[in-house]
Design a protein around this motif. Structure first.
Motif, PDB file in Angstrom:
ATOM      1  N   ILE A  28      26.248   2.211 -50.658  1.00  0.00           N
ATOM      2  CA  ILE A  28      26.582   0.817 -50.955  1.00  0.00           C
ATOM      3  C   ILE A  28      27.368   0.727 -52.265  1.00  0.00           C
ATOM      4  CG2 ILE A  28      25.623  -1.456 -51.518  1.00  0.00           C
ATOM      5  CD1 ILE A  28      25.433  -0.724 -48.567  1.00  0.00           C
ATOM      6  N   VAL A  29      26.920   1.436 -53.288  1.00  0.00           N
ATOM      7  CA  VAL A  29      27.608   1.417 -54.581  1.00  0.00           C
ATOM      8  C   VAL A  29      29.011   2.017 -54.441  1.00  0.00           C
ATOM      9  CG1 VAL A  29      27.560   2.328 -56.937  1.00  0.00           C
ATOM     10  CG2 VAL A  29      25.487   1.397 -55.923  1.00  0.00           C
ATOM     11  N   GLN A  31      30.906   2.024 -51.741  1.00  0.00           N
ATOM     12  CA  GLN A  31      31.745   1.051 -51.030  1.00  0.00           C
ATOM     13  C   GLN A  31      32.182  -0.069 -51.971  1.00  0.00           C
ATOM     14  OE1 GLN A  31      29.798  -0.251 -47.438  1.00  0.00           O
ATOM     15  NE2 GLN A  31      29.699   1.816 -46.622  1.00  0.00           N
ATOM     16  N   TYR A  32      31.292  -0.491 -52.847  1.00  0.00           N
ATOM     17  CA  TYR A  32      31.613  -1.506 -53.846  1.00  0.00           C
ATOM     18  C   TYR A  32      32.713  -0.999 -54.779  1.00  0.00           C
ATOM     19  CZ  TYR A  32      30.763  -4.730 -57.776  1.00  0.00           C
ATOM     20  OH  TYR A  32      30.894  -5.633 -58.792  1.00  0.00           O
ATOM     21  N   ALA A  35      36.034  -0.987 -53.013  1.00  0.00           N
ATOM     22  CA  ALA A  35      36.566  -2.349 -52.908  1.00  0.00           C
ATOM     23  C   ALA A  35      37.206  -2.770 -54.227  1.00  0.00           C
ATOM     24  CB  ALA A  35      35.459  -3.320 -52.514  1.00  0.00           C
ATOM     25  N   SER A  49      31.032  -0.872 -64.225  1.00  0.00           N
ATOM     26  CA  SER A  49      30.363  -1.733 -63.248  1.00  0.00           C
ATOM     27  C   SER A  49      29.399  -0.931 -62.384  1.00  0.00           C
ATOM     28  CB  SER A  49      31.380  -2.428 -62.345  1.00  0.00           C
ATOM     29  OG  SER A  49      32.167  -3.312 -63.083  1.00  0.00           O
ATOM     30  N   ARG A  50      29.830   0.254 -61.985  1.00  0.00           N
ATOM     31  CA  ARG A  50      28.965   1.138 -61.192  1.00  0.00           C
ATOM     32  C   ARG A  50      27.697   1.491 -61.964  1.00  0.00           C
ATOM     33  NH1 ARG A  50      29.382   6.323 -59.673  1.00  0.00           N
ATOM     34  NH2 ARG A  50      28.749   6.415 -57.535  1.00  0.00           N
ATOM     35  N   VAL A  53      25.290  -1.473 -61.984  1.00  0.00           N
ATOM     36  CA  VAL A  53      24.637  -1.685 -60.688  1.00  0.00           C
ATOM     37  C   VAL A  53      23.558  -0.622 -60.459  1.00  0.00           C
ATOM     38  CG1 VAL A  53      25.006  -1.621 -58.191  1.00  0.00           C
ATOM     39  CG2 VAL A  53      26.588  -2.875 -59.641  1.00  0.00           C
TER      40      VAL A  53
END
Length: 60
Positions: A28-29, A31-32, A35, A49-50, A53
């Protein structure tokens, strides 16, 4: 034009082990991050940002 609901059949199974949960969270991380990269954000911003999260997920 109409929209159709699309369901990923692979995600219907339960996550049984801690390793499966960790792999799912990482996916999920990732894929974020992809994006954000496709939106043209800088590597530094994506990396920070990663980190935020992942740290947030670990505190839960």
């Amino acid at each position: 034009m109409t929209l159709a609901v699309v369901r990923n059949l692979a995600s219907a199974r339960a996550l049984r082990t801690a390793e499966e949960v960790e792999v799912f969270e990482q996916e999920i991380v990732d894929q974020y991050a992809l994006a954000m990269a496709s939106a043209g954000l800088t590597d530094g911003y994506i990396g920070s940002s990663r980190s935020v999260v992942i740290d947030f997920a670990r505190t839960l």
